[in-house]
Design a protein around this motif. Structure first.
Motif, PDB file in Angstrom:
ATOM      1  N   TYR A 160     -19.081 -13.371  -0.991  1.00 29.56           N
ATOM      2  CA  TYR A 160     -20.191 -13.886  -1.789  1.00 29.56           C
ATOM      3  C   TYR A 160     -19.802 -15.068  -2.678  1.00 29.56           C
ATOM      4  O   TYR A 160     -20.638 -15.567  -3.424  1.00 29.56           O
ATOM      5  CB  TYR A 160     -20.805 -12.749  -2.604  1.00 29.56           C
ATOM      6  CG  TYR A 160     -21.696 -11.858  -1.765  1.00 29.56           C
ATOM      7  CD1 TYR A 160     -23.060 -12.070  -1.683  1.00 29.56           C
ATOM      8  CD2 TYR A 160     -21.162 -10.820  -1.009  1.00 29.56           C
ATOM      9  CE1 TYR A 160     -23.879 -11.279  -0.900  1.00 29.56           C
ATOM     10  CE2 TYR A 160     -21.961 -10.021  -0.209  1.00 29.56           C
ATOM     11  CZ  TYR A 160     -23.316 -10.253  -0.163  1.00 29.56           C
ATOM     12  OH  TYR A 160     -24.125  -9.465   0.637  1.00 29.56           O
ATOM     13  N   GLY A 161     -18.564 -15.526  -2.556  1.00 25.85           N
ATOM     14  CA  GLY A 161     -18.164 -16.765  -3.188  1.00 25.85           C
ATOM     15  C   GLY A 161     -18.279 -17.946  -2.250  1.00 25.85           C
ATOM     16  O   GLY A 161     -18.036 -19.090  -2.655  1.00 25.85           O
ATOM     17  N   SER A 162     -18.668 -17.719  -0.998  1.00 30.22           N
ATOM     18  CA  SER A 162     -18.831 -18.780  -0.018  1.00 30.22           C
ATOM     19  C   SER A 162     -20.005 -19.670  -0.406  1.00 30.22           C
ATOM     20  O   SER A 162     -21.137 -19.175  -0.558  1.00 30.22           O
ATOM     21  CB  SER A 162     -19.083 -18.183   1.371  1.00 30.22           C
ATOM     22  OG  SER A 162     -19.669 -19.122   2.235  1.00 30.22           O
ATOM     23  N   PRO A 163     -19.789 -20.984  -0.536  1.00 32.74           N
ATOM     24  CA  PRO A 163     -20.917 -21.869  -0.857  1.00 32.74           C
ATOM     25  C   PRO A 163     -22.053 -21.764   0.160  1.00 32.74           C
ATOM     26  O   PRO A 163     -23.229 -21.857  -0.210  1.00 32.74           O
ATOM     27  CB  PRO A 163     -20.278 -23.265  -0.845  1.00 32.74           C
ATOM     28  CG  PRO A 163     -18.837 -23.027  -1.154  1.00 32.74           C
ATOM     29  CD  PRO A 163     -18.500 -21.720  -0.504  1.00 32.74           C
ATOM     30  N   GLU A 164     -21.708 -21.559   1.438  1.00 33.35           N
ATOM     31  CA  GLU A 164     -22.741 -21.450   2.465  1.00 33.35           C
ATOM     32  C   GLU A 164     -23.576 -20.190   2.281  1.00 33.35           C
ATOM     33  O   GLU A 164     -24.812 -20.215   2.392  1.00 33.35           O
ATOM     34  CB  GLU A 164     -22.085 -21.460   3.847  1.00 33.35           C
ATOM     35  CG  GLU A 164     -23.081 -21.491   4.989  1.00 33.35           C
ATOM     36  CD  GLU A 164     -22.417 -21.598   6.344  1.00 33.35           C
ATOM     37  OE1 GLU A 164     -23.091 -21.309   7.349  1.00 33.35           O
ATOM     38  OE2 GLU A 164     -21.227 -21.973   6.398  1.00 33.35           O
ATOM     39  N   ILE A 165     -22.926 -19.066   2.008  1.00 31.46           N
ATOM     40  CA  ILE A 165     -23.667 -17.820   1.811  1.00 31.46           C
ATOM     41  C   ILE A 165     -24.481 -17.875   0.525  1.00 31.46           C
ATOM     42  O   ILE A 165     -25.634 -17.437   0.480  1.00 31.46           O
ATOM     43  CB  ILE A 165     -22.703 -16.618   1.829  1.00 31.46           C
ATOM     44  CG1 ILE A 165     -22.142 -16.431   3.249  1.00 31.46           C
ATOM     45  CG2 ILE A 165     -23.398 -15.340   1.363  1.00 31.46           C
ATOM     46  CD1 ILE A 165     -21.110 -15.338   3.386  1.00 31.46           C
ATOM     47  N   ILE A 166     -23.900 -18.428  -0.539  1.00 27.68           N
ATOM     48  CA  ILE A 166     -24.652 -18.597  -1.789  1.00 27.68           C
ATOM     49  C   ILE A 166     -25.906 -19.423  -1.549  1.00 27.68           C
ATOM     50  O   ILE A 166     -27.003 -19.074  -2.008  1.00 27.68           O
ATOM     51  CB  ILE A 166     -23.760 -19.245  -2.860  1.00 27.68           C
ATOM     52  CG1 ILE A 166     -22.689 -18.270  -3.334  1.00 27.68           C
ATOM     53  CG2 ILE A 166     -24.606 -19.722  -4.049  1.00 27.68           C
ATOM     54  CD1 ILE A 166     -21.634 -18.899  -4.231  1.00 27.68           C
ATOM     55  N   ALA A 167     -25.775 -20.537  -0.815  1.00 30.57           N
ATOM     56  CA  ALA A 167     -26.930 -21.395  -0.540  1.00 30.57           C
ATOM     57  C   ALA A 167     -27.991 -20.633   0.243  1.00 30.57           C
ATOM     58  O   ALA A 167     -29.200 -20.793  -0.001  1.00 30.57           O
ATOM     59  CB  ALA A 167     -26.485 -22.641   0.218  1.00 30.57           C
ATOM     60  N   GLY A 168     -27.560 -19.781   1.188  1.00 27.77           N
ATOM     61  CA  GLY A 168     -28.513 -18.991   1.951  1.00 27.77           C
ATOM     62  C   GLY A 168     -29.265 -18.000   1.081  1.00 27.77           C
ATOM     63  O   GLY A 168     -30.492 -17.842   1.213  1.00 27.77           O
ATOM     64  N   ILE A 169     -28.547 -17.314   0.191  1.00 25.61           N
ATOM     65  CA  ILE A 169     -29.210 -16.364  -0.717  1.00 25.61           C
ATOM     66  C   ILE A 169     -30.168 -17.103  -1.643  1.00 25.61           C
ATOM     67  O   ILE A 169     -31.290 -16.633  -1.908  1.00 25.61           O
ATOM     68  CB  ILE A 169     -28.158 -15.575  -1.523  1.00 25.61           C
ATOM     69  CG1 ILE A 169     -27.305 -14.719  -0.592  1.00 25.61           C
ATOM     70  CG2 ILE A 169     -28.835 -14.690  -2.579  1.00 25.61           C
ATOM     71  CD1 ILE A 169     -26.130 -14.056  -1.275  1.00 25.61           C
ATOM     72  N   GLU A 170     -29.764 -18.263  -2.129  1.00 25.70           N
ATOM     73  CA  GLU A 170     -30.645 -19.038  -3.011  1.00 25.70           C
ATOM     74  C   GLU A 170     -31.909 -19.484  -2.274  1.00 25.70           C
ATOM     75  O   GLU A 170     -33.004 -19.495  -2.867  1.00 25.70           O
ATOM     76  CB  GLU A 170     -29.889 -20.233  -3.577  1.00 25.70           C
ATOM     77  CG  GLU A 170     -28.840 -19.843  -4.604  1.00 25.70           C
ATOM     78  CD  GLU A 170     -28.066 -21.014  -5.157  1.00 25.70           C
ATOM     79  OE1 GLU A 170     -27.680 -20.966  -6.334  1.00 25.70           O
ATOM     80  OE2 GLU A 170     -27.826 -21.986  -4.392  1.00 25.70           O
TER      81      GLU A 170
END
Length: 282
Positions: A233-243
């Motif tokens: 959950y520190g992955s910028p890609e995963i964070i962007a997806g959740i956002e």
């Protein structure tokens, strides 16, 4: 009169800030050394009734933001959003239950589910929208804010992991791979080969945390078994997806972030220095 004013001031402050953070001197490596066995979170659990939290060491961790009422575990990241394992997700219309620190049940319904792989982020994460915001007495967990070129600084850190049987255990972060999108744990000494320490069928979606700045920070939800592996959950890609999922369902809500503090980074470096933690591949 002065005592009444003081009481009202403290009460208003508590309402404004929500639940207190964890003890500032609390350290997961210390807890892991002192408590070697997987431990129950509750001493008594009723899905929609009063639950009693285990007053032993798990009580030192605020785990109210985890809905333990279904094996398809959901973890709160905003008052209206939960994250789940995509392959073991709750369906729209499903009611889930959170318990506050007093053991009181808070029932919410999942009214919409967005799979990140369907909105441009291929990973084992789904985001659920709740019908009613959670109260301040239920913790919502921040995600780690780490620079893309320093993600491996968390490798070696001690994490607390959870299981669907409402229990907690400890692991070491063994590696972060696949361009920072996947996190894999490593057993601590004496855990390997012991059934009670394994992530098993049904644990998918259960969350794991590091402790930083006195707060539990969500780092992973289980995808695979054994020591445990899942999306980072520190992955910028995963964070962007959740956002994107949050903006699509309720744009008034926002993720929180906590950067690893100096203590966490020092503990991670100590874990790596032990020589049995694989380094992040170049």
């Amino acid at each position: 009169m002065k005592r009444v004013l003081l009481f009202l001031t403290l009460l208003l402050a508590a309402c404004a800030t929500g639940p207190a953070l964890h003890r500032p001197d609390l350290a997961l490596p210390d807890l892991a050394r002192a408590h070697r066995q997987r431990t129950d979170v509750f001493s008594h659990y009723q899905t929609r009734g009063i639950a009693r939290w285990n007053q032993d060491w798990p009580w030192q961790l605020d785990l109210t933001g985890i809905a333990w009422s279904d094996h398809r575990t959901a973890t709160a990241v905003t008052p209206r959003h939960v994250v789940m394992a995509d392959h073991f997700r709750l369906p729209p219309g499903k009611a889930i239950v959170f318990h506050d620190r007093h053991g009181r049940a808070h029932v919410r319904k999942v009214i919409r589910v967005l799979r990140l792989r369907e909105i441009g982020t291929p990973c084992d994460v789904a985001v659920g929208l709740l019908d009613i915001p959670l109260p301040a007495s239920i913790r919502t967990y921040p995600l780690p804010r780490v620079a893309a070129d320093s993600i491996d600084r968390l490798v070696g850190a001690t994490a607390v992991i959870t299981g669907h049987l409402r229990n907690v255990d400890f692991r070491r972060i063994g590696r972060i791979q696949f361009e920072g999108k996947m996190l894999a744990f490593q057993y601590l000494a004496g855990q390997a080969g012991v059934r009670s320490h394994q992530v098993i069928v049904g644990d998918s979606g259960n969350p794991s945390f590091v402790l930083s700045h006195g707060e539990l920070v969500l780092i992973e939800t289980h995808t695979g078994g054994g020591a445990g592996v899942g999306p980072f959950y520190g992955s910028p890609e995963i964070i962007a997806g959740i956002e994107r999922a949050i903006a699509t369902t309720d744009p008034s809500q926002h993720l929180r972030f906590v950067a690893p503090d100096a203590r966490t980074l020092a503990e991670a470096a100590e874990g790596r220095a032990q020589g049995d933690v694989p380094r992040l591949a170049p």
